[in-house]
Motif scaffolding. Sequence first.
Motif, mmCIF file in Angstrom:
data_model
loop_
_atom_site.group_PDB
_atom_site.id
_atom_site.type_symbol
_atom_site.label_atom_id
_atom_site.label_comp_id
_atom_site.label_asym_id
_atom_site.label_seq_id
_atom_site.Cartn_x
_atom_site.Cartn_y
_atom_site.Cartn_z
ATOM 1 N N GLU A 162 54.205 46.727 51.277
ATOM 2 C CA GLU A 162 53.933 46.432 49.876
ATOM 3 C C GLU A 162 53.466 44.987 49.763
ATOM 4 O O GLU A 162 54.163 44.056 50.163
ATOM 5 N N LEU A 163 52.271 44.793 49.234
ATOM 6 C CA LEU A 163 51.714 43.459 49.088
ATOM 7 C C LEU A 163 52.239 42.800 47.815
ATOM 8 O O LEU A 163 52.536 43.485 46.837
ATOM 9 N N GLU A 198 51.986 40.893 44.283
ATOM 10 C CA GLU A 198 51.101 41.255 43.177
ATOM 11 C C GLU A 198 49.790 40.467 43.205
ATOM 12 O O GLU A 198 48.730 41.002 42.915
ATOM 13 N N GLN A 241 47.254 42.066 45.695
ATOM 14 C CA GLN A 241 46.849 43.458 45.541
ATOM 15 C C GLN A 241 45.439 43.545 44.956
ATOM 16 O O GLN A 241 45.020 42.699 44.176
ATOM 17 N N ARG A 276 42.756 44.786 42.538
ATOM 18 C CA ARG A 276 42.763 45.317 41.175
ATOM 19 C C ARG A 276 41.814 46.501 41.073
ATOM 20 O O ARG A 276 40.819 46.567 41.804
#
Length: 125
Positions: free
Chosen positions: A56-57, A59, A62, A64
């Motif tokens: 999980e990267l 925020e 990440q 878009r």
Amino acid sequence: MAKPCSFVARDEIWKRNIETELEAAKRWSHKWGFLKTPLEELIEDEKKENTKPKIELPEHLQVRPVTPVEKYIKVLPSPPVPRTTQGFIGWRSVVPGLELERGYQILSCKSAFFKDLKWPCEPSD
């Protein structure tokens, strides 16, 4: 004209051809046997490599979702096409919404360049 062969010689030639064919059939599976492997079996290893644990990267890293182009670019209908070829030259730039010269004032390049560099207008010796 070709010499006639005896039946014994023809038989020997035939036997050698058959022996060569049998040897080639034995060697084929060693050299080319992978061609008989089913595709699913060959791809099986690649599928295993692709199953990496997902991390999980944060925020801010990440990706878009893509914003539709229509949100930023509005395409208006074009003006009517000129009837003559001479009318094609610059025909879009005379339409108020499509002009190319927007938001700047044309200045003399030479004087503006000298002012930017703070050089004297006339060279001095």
